[in-house]
Design a protein around this motif. Structure first.
Motif, PDB file in Angstrom:
ATOM      1  N   LEU A 149      24.427  19.301   0.538  1.00 49.57           N
ATOM      2  CA  LEU A 149      24.984  18.625   1.708  1.00 49.57           C
ATOM      3  C   LEU A 149      26.063  19.479   2.367  1.00 49.57           C
ATOM      4  N   LEU A 150      27.014  19.960   1.573  1.00 49.91           N
ATOM      5  CA  LEU A 150      28.093  20.782   2.122  1.00 49.91           C
ATOM      6  C   LEU A 150      27.542  22.080   2.711  1.00 49.91           C
ATOM      7  N   LEU A 198      19.322   3.387  -1.869  1.00 52.42           N
ATOM      8  CA  LEU A 198      19.984   4.107  -0.780  1.00 52.42           C
ATOM      9  C   LEU A 198      21.501   4.094  -0.983  1.00 52.42           C
ATOM     10  N   LYS A 199      22.029   2.954  -1.418  1.00 54.01           N
ATOM     11  CA  LYS A 199      23.469   2.858  -1.663  1.00 54.01           C
ATOM     12  C   LYS A 199      23.903   3.835  -2.744  1.00 54.01           C
ATOM     13  N   GLN A 200      23.152   3.894  -3.851  1.00 53.68           N
ATOM     14  CA  GLN A 200      23.484   4.818  -4.939  1.00 53.68           C
ATOM     15  C   GLN A 200      23.377   6.271  -4.480  1.00 53.68           C
ATOM     16  N   ALA A 201      22.372   6.573  -3.651  1.00 57.68           N
ATOM     17  CA  ALA A 201      22.214   7.943  -3.158  1.00 57.68           C
ATOM     18  C   ALA A 201      23.385   8.348  -2.273  1.00 57.68           C
ATOM     19  N   LEU A 202      23.833   7.434  -1.419  1.00 53.65           N
ATOM     20  CA  LEU A 202      24.989   7.729  -0.559  1.00 53.65           C
ATOM     21  C   LEU A 202      26.246   7.934  -1.396  1.00 53.65           C
ATOM     22  N   ILE A 244      14.927  13.384   3.994  1.00 57.04           N
ATOM     23  CA  ILE A 244      13.703  12.903   3.332  1.00 57.04           C
ATOM     24  C   ILE A 244      14.050  12.208   2.020  1.00 57.04           C
ATOM     25  N   TYR A 245      14.993  12.793   1.264  1.00 59.04           N
ATOM     26  CA  TYR A 245      15.434  12.191  -0.002  1.00 59.04           C
ATOM     27  C   TYR A 245      16.023  10.802   0.244  1.00 59.04           C
ATOM     28  N   LEU A 246      16.865  10.684   1.273  1.00 55.27           N
ATOM     29  CA  LEU A 246      17.479   9.388   1.579  1.00 55.27           C
ATOM     30  C   LEU A 246      16.423   8.375   2.018  1.00 55.27           C
ATOM     31  N   LEU A 247      15.436   8.844   2.771  1.00 53.54           N
ATOM     32  CA  LEU A 247      14.357   7.953   3.201  1.00 53.54           C
ATOM     33  C   LEU A 247      13.574   7.430   2.007  1.00 53.54           C
ATOM     34  N   ALA A 248      13.299   8.315   1.045  1.00 54.20           N
ATOM     35  CA  ALA A 248      12.582   7.896  -0.165  1.00 54.20           C
ATOM     36  C   ALA A 248      13.393   6.863  -0.940  1.00 54.20           C
ATOM     37  N   GLU A 290      12.811   2.444  -1.741  1.00 61.10           N
ATOM     38  CA  GLU A 290      12.847   1.881  -3.102  1.00 61.10           C
ATOM     39  C   GLU A 290      11.491   2.065  -3.787  1.00 61.10           C
ATOM     40  N   MET A 291      11.166   3.330  -4.021  1.00 64.36           N
ATOM     41  CA  MET A 291       9.861   3.683  -4.586  1.00 64.36           C
ATOM     42  C   MET A 291       9.729   3.305  -6.063  1.00 64.36           C
TER      43      MET A 291
END
Length: 344
Positions: free
Chosen positions: A151-152, A213-217, A189-193, A197-198
């Motif tokens: 990200l950075l 999504l919350k955990q990924a953020l 793409i990772y956030l979309l996956a 909630e696959m």
């Protein structure tokens, strides 16, 4: 799926010789890093480095120590997040012990998946976590760290032209921005996956939870915050007049961390320093060298001593707890004292 016999033989050979292969790789990396450092430093006067050390104030050292402590505090939430992801939360002090000891051992010894898992196994001993749970936490923590790195890197490559340099050679901004954009697309793409909630991934019969999504953020926020703080712990040891170069400095720091981790040199020693030195040509070399040496003491070796002591104290606590439990069990099983007379 059955592997090709030839590939299976190669895998078996690597497994059988992994110890000496790892040692050989470490020696090779340290040799190359040592040669690179020698080439970089041969024109630097040792007296200039000593003078640069003298210009580092106690206030700068105290600030670096405080930022180091804050970095390890943020790191502890990697484990907290992992424990909640596998639905086996533990008291915060245990997550803090596990993360602090795991990251210090992996920072200084290299081979993070192995050293980090070993430290966590000792820290979580006596809980309801099994080896599979420990492995999942290691993977979740590792993914969290790399998400922050990417990200950075993506944001800074897109936002700051000339951020990627080696000595006086600067990467073309078009190429640099393309790399940064590609990284950010993969993150999207990772956030979309995660948003879809696959469900858990099943890899060769081993399940790994996919974060919401919350955990990924939270993963991105934690890792980016930790890396920014850890890099600042080095930056504050430099002369204050270069602090405004922080964007360039952060990119150099991230690249150095990545190269050091891929090289698997113990603590990235030599590799990390060499990459920082060649990617920050605008910083006075004696000042940068003195800051790197002091940073190695503050961020790596000092916390390592504390981590080893904490692991030792935890082992003593477990031994005493085992003895106490055994003594209580023996007391419960012992027959009542009847003064030598038969109880009936």
């Amino acid at each position: 799926m059955k592997l090709d016999p030839r590939l299976q033989r190669v895998i078996d050979w690597l497994q059988a010789h992994k110890t000496w292969l790892s040692a050989l790789l470490t020696i090779l990396v340290l040799t190359v890093a040592g040669f690179a450092l020698w080439e970089i430093l041969k024109e630097v006067d040792p007296d200039d480095i000593g003078a640069a050390f003298g210009r580092i104030t106690p206030h700068q050292v105290a600030l670096s120590i405080a930022l180091t402590a804050l970095s390890f505090f943020v790191l502890s939430f990697y484990d907290v997040l992992g424990l909640h992801a596998i639905h086996k939360p533990q008291p915060y002090w245990r997550a803090l012990l596990a993360s602090f000891t795991a990251y210090n051992l992996s920072h200084n010894l290299g081979f993070a998946p192995i050293t980090g898992a070993a430290a966590r196994w000792r820290a979580y001993r006596g809980t309801n976590l099994d080896p599979g749970d420990i492995a999942r936490i290691v993977v979740i923590a590792g993914v969290t760290f790399w998400l922050g790195i990417f990200l950075l890197l993506g944001v800074f490559l897109v936002s700051f032209p000339g951020a990627l340099r080696v000595h006086d050679a600067t990467m073309n901004y078009g190429t640099q921005a393309a790399i940064g954009t590609a990284i950010l697309i993969v993150i999207a793409i990772y956030l979309l996956a995660c948003a879809r909630e696959m469900g858990p991934l099943n890899i060769l019969g081993w399940t790994l939870p996919v974060p919401t999504l919350k955990q990924a953020l939270i993963q991105f926020t934690l890792a980016a915050t930790d890396i920014a703080i850890a890099s600042a712990a080095l930056l504050v040891l430099l002369p204050p007049d270069v602090w405004h170069h922080y964007p360039d400095f952060l990119v150099a720091y991230v690249v150095a961390v990545v190269v050091a981790m891929v090289a698997h040199a113990p603590g990235g020693i030599g590799v990390f320093e060499a990459v920082v030195l060649v990617t920050l040509p605008e910083v006075d070399k004696p000042s940068l060298i003195s800051a790197l040496i002091l940073y190695r003491l503050i961020y790596y070796w000092g916390p390592l001593l504390i981590a080893v002591a904490l692991l030792g104290l935890n082992e003593l606590r477990m031994v005493r707890q085992t003895r106490s439990t055994g003594a209580r069990s023996a007391k419960v099983k012992a027959p009542p004292d009847t003064g030598g007379q038969h109880p009936f």
